[in-house]
Design an enzyme around this catalytic site. Structure first.
Site, mmCIF file in Angstrom:
data_model
loop_
_atom_site.group_PDB
_atom_site.id
_atom_site.type_symbol
_atom_site.label_atom_id
_atom_site.label_comp_id
_atom_site.label_asym_id
_atom_site.label_seq_id
_atom_site.Cartn_x
_atom_site.Cartn_y
_atom_site.Cartn_z
ATOM 1 N N LYS A 10 -2.596 0.210 -0.661
ATOM 2 C CA LYS A 10 -1.974 1.473 -1.081
ATOM 3 C C LYS A 10 -2.009 2.489 0.056
ATOM 4 O O LYS A 10 -1.005 3.115 0.389
ATOM 5 C CB LYS A 10 -2.724 2.070 -2.298
ATOM 6 N N ARG A 55 -5.011 6.349 -12.393
ATOM 7 C CA ARG A 55 -5.783 5.129 -12.607
ATOM 8 C C ARG A 55 -6.140 4.953 -14.079
ATOM 9 O O ARG A 55 -6.697 3.915 -14.436
ATOM 10 C CB ARG A 55 -7.089 5.188 -11.808
ATOM 11 N N ARG A 115 -14.093 -5.265 5.888
ATOM 12 C CA ARG A 115 -13.566 -4.107 6.626
ATOM 13 C C ARG A 115 -14.675 -3.289 7.290
ATOM 14 O O ARG A 115 -15.613 -2.850 6.642
ATOM 15 C CB ARG A 115 -12.770 -3.228 5.653
ATOM 16 N N ARG A 144 -17.657 1.022 4.902
ATOM 17 C CA ARG A 144 -17.613 2.024 3.835
ATOM 18 C C ARG A 144 -18.656 1.640 2.799
ATOM 19 O O ARG A 144 -18.801 0.464 2.466
ATOM 20 C CB ARG A 144 -16.210 1.996 3.195
ATOM 21 N N ARG A 195 -15.710 -2.083 -8.367
ATOM 22 C CA ARG A 195 -14.371 -1.486 -8.206
ATOM 23 C C ARG A 195 -13.315 -2.367 -8.877
ATOM 24 O O ARG A 195 -12.391 -1.869 -9.511
ATOM 25 C CB ARG A 195 -14.042 -1.285 -6.728
HETATM 26 P P1 AP5 Z 1 -6.002 -0.112 2.170
HETATM 27 O O1 AP5 Z 1 -4.667 0.302 2.600
HETATM 28 O O2 AP5 Z 1 -7.170 0.775 2.425
HETATM 29 O O3 AP5 Z 1 -5.985 -0.507 0.613
HETATM 30 P P2 AP5 Z 1 -6.093 0.426 -0.652
HETATM 31 O O4 AP5 Z 1 -5.295 -0.222 -1.730
HETATM 32 O O5 AP5 Z 1 -5.759 1.828 -0.276
HETATM 33 O O6 AP5 Z 1 -7.614 0.214 -1.006
HETATM 34 P P3 AP5 Z 1 -8.866 1.161 -0.872
HETATM 35 O O7 AP5 Z 1 -9.879 0.548 0.009
HETATM 36 O O8 AP5 Z 1 -8.462 2.537 -0.563
HETATM 37 O O9 AP5 Z 1 -9.449 0.902 -2.298
HETATM 38 P P4 AP5 Z 1 -9.549 1.806 -3.559
HETATM 39 O O10 AP5 Z 1 -8.235 1.905 -4.192
HETATM 40 O O11 AP5 Z 1 -10.649 1.265 -4.401
HETATM 41 O O12 AP5 Z 1 -10.135 3.121 -2.895
HETATM 42 P P5 AP5 Z 1 -9.776 4.641 -3.004
HETATM 43 O O13 AP5 Z 1 -10.050 5.190 -1.678
HETATM 44 O O14 AP5 Z 1 -8.448 4.889 -3.636
HETATM 45 O O15 AP5 Z 1 -6.272 -1.579 2.765
HETATM 46 C C1 AP5 Z 1 -7.498 -2.241 2.581
HETATM 47 C C2 AP5 Z 1 -7.746 -3.144 3.805
HETATM 48 O O16 AP5 Z 1 -6.757 -4.170 3.831
HETATM 49 C C3 AP5 Z 1 -7.620 -2.391 5.150
HETATM 50 O O17 AP5 Z 1 -8.574 -2.909 6.033
HETATM 51 C C4 AP5 Z 1 -6.195 -2.716 5.610
HETATM 52 O O18 AP5 Z 1 -6.097 -2.702 7.024
HETATM 53 C C5 AP5 Z 1 -5.989 -4.102 5.036
HETATM 54 N N1 AP5 Z 1 -4.591 -4.362 4.669
HETATM 55 C C6 AP5 Z 1 -3.744 -3.531 3.998
HETATM 56 N N2 AP5 Z 1 -2.551 -4.136 3.803
HETATM 57 C C7 AP5 Z 1 -2.661 -5.382 4.349
HETATM 58 C C8 AP5 Z 1 -1.755 -6.495 4.451
HETATM 59 N N3 AP5 Z 1 -0.504 -6.441 3.952
HETATM 60 N N4 AP5 Z 1 -2.207 -7.619 5.073
HETATM 61 C C9 AP5 Z 1 -3.468 -7.682 5.578
HETATM 62 N N5 AP5 Z 1 -4.367 -6.662 5.522
HETATM 63 C C10 AP5 Z 1 -3.968 -5.531 4.895
HETATM 64 O O19 AP5 Z 1 -10.873 5.122 -4.051
HETATM 65 C C11 AP5 Z 1 -12.232 5.119 -3.742
HETATM 66 C C12 AP5 Z 1 -13.018 5.629 -4.924
HETATM 67 O O20 AP5 Z 1 -12.631 6.990 -5.213
HETATM 68 C C13 AP5 Z 1 -12.824 4.887 -6.253
HETATM 69 O O21 AP5 Z 1 -13.643 3.740 -6.352
HETATM 70 C C14 AP5 Z 1 -13.226 5.991 -7.242
HETATM 71 O O22 AP5 Z 1 -14.620 6.130 -7.281
HETATM 72 C C15 AP5 Z 1 -12.646 7.234 -6.613
HETATM 73 N N6 AP5 Z 1 -11.262 7.516 -7.060
HETATM 74 C C16 AP5 Z 1 -10.147 7.554 -6.277
HETATM 75 N N7 AP5 Z 1 -9.056 7.855 -7.008
HETATM 76 C C17 AP5 Z 1 -9.496 7.995 -8.292
HETATM 77 C C18 AP5 Z 1 -8.831 8.257 -9.513
HETATM 78 N N8 AP5 Z 1 -7.506 8.453 -9.594
HETATM 79 N N9 AP5 Z 1 -9.576 8.328 -10.649
HETATM 80 C C19 AP5 Z 1 -10.916 8.151 -10.605
HETATM 81 N N10 AP5 Z 1 -11.610 7.874 -9.469
HETATM 82 C C20 AP5 Z 1 -10.898 7.792 -8.320
#
Ligand code: AP5
Length: 215
Positions: free
Chosen positions: A15, A90, A128, A161, A172
């Site tokens: 994402k 979410r 990562r 992280r 997660r």
């Molecule tokens: P990346 O682009 O970072 O993936 P992502 O889907 O953004 O995943 P996140 O790590 O951000 O996970 P998340 O959704 O749990 O975390 P968030 O920060 O939103 O890519 C991941 C890896 O894969 C990278 O190394 C990238 O280089 C690689 N990659 C990407 N695309 C690729 C491809 N096509 N091929 C190969 N490699 C690839 O949330 C963190 C925390 O915040 C949550 O756990 C929660 O506690 C809180 N939070 C955030 N939003 C909310 C919400 N709306 N409600 C409640 N709590 C929330």
């Protein structure tokens, strides 16, 4: 009509990666609730402490905090013509918050879900490591750094992280599967577009651009 582009997907689906590229191409700001909450969690306050505990355990932050955060961030001037949501909504409550908000702002909502196999996601996240200085991302399975634990570009240490540790990643995923109700709700509304996120970054990006340009 100005747009809200919503990227939904499991942890690690890409994402953030795709939202960043889309932001560069279309000029809309990327709003990552994870990045905003991580910044808020660094504050030396009771709220910062609570966020650190919730996030490092891989749990979801409360809907009330998310609603305030999204209202405030999307009311800034840079969101006038549109914005990209990465990590929100979410839950079903958050989905309703978004609907009300978009209606009030007079924006059309485009919902895209990036779908990736869970084994691949687990390796993307637990493998990562990021440079503490320049932010370059490595992966011990797919793209290891040449020197162990240090960045190829500047020799600075790499850091994992807190919530990419295996036990947090498992939580997660569990939290993500609990979002099934929201995904079903969107599917039933016929508005959710699903794209395969298991291809290289540039291929997924092209598919997403195609979807956006056709709307
Ligand atoms: P990346 O682009 O970072 O993936 P992502 O889907 O953004 O995943 P996140 O790590 O951000 O996970 P998340 O959704 O749990 O975390 P968030 O920060 O939103 O890519 C991941 C890896 O894969 C990278 O190394 C990238 O280089 C690689 N990659 C990407 N695309 C690729 C491809 N096509 N091929 C190969 N490699 C690839 O949330 C963190 C925390 O915040 C949550 O756990 C929660 O506690 C809180 N939070 C955030 N939003 C909310 C919400 N709306 N409600 C409640 N709590 C929330």
């Amino acid at each position: 009509m100005s747009k809200v582009i919503v990227i939904i997907g499991a942890p690690g689906a890409g994402k953030g990666t795709q939202a960043r590229l889309l932001s560069e191409k279309y000029g809309y700001p990327q709003i990552s609730t994870g990045d905003i909450l991580r910044a808020m969690s660094k504050a030396d306050t009771p709220q910062g402490q609570k966020l650190r505990e919730i996030m490092s355990a891989g749990k979801l932050v409360g809907d009330d905090i998310l609603a305030d955060l999204i209202f405030m961030r999307t009311s800034r001037d840079d969101c006038r013509d549109g914005y990209i949501l990465d990590g929100f909504p979410r839950t079903l409550n958050q989905a309703h918050t978004l609907e009300e908000l978009a209606e009030r702002q007079g924006k059309a909502v485009l919902l895209v879900r990036v779908v990736v196999n869970e084994d691949v996601l687990f390796k993307r996240l637990t493998g990562r490591w990021t440079c503490t200085k320049c932010g370059e991302i490595y992966n011990i399975y797919f793209r290891p750094s040449k020197g162990e634990g240090v960045c190829d570009l500047d020799g600075e240490p790499l850091r994992q992280r807190e919530d990419d540790k295996p036990e947090s990643v498992t939580h997660r995923f569990e939290e993500y599967w609990a979002t099934a109700t929201m995904i079903d709700y969107y599917k039933q509304s016929g508005r959710l577009i699903e794209v395969d996120g298991d291809s290289p970054v540039n291929v997924v990006f092209e598919i997403l651009c195609d979807v956006i340009d056709r709307q």
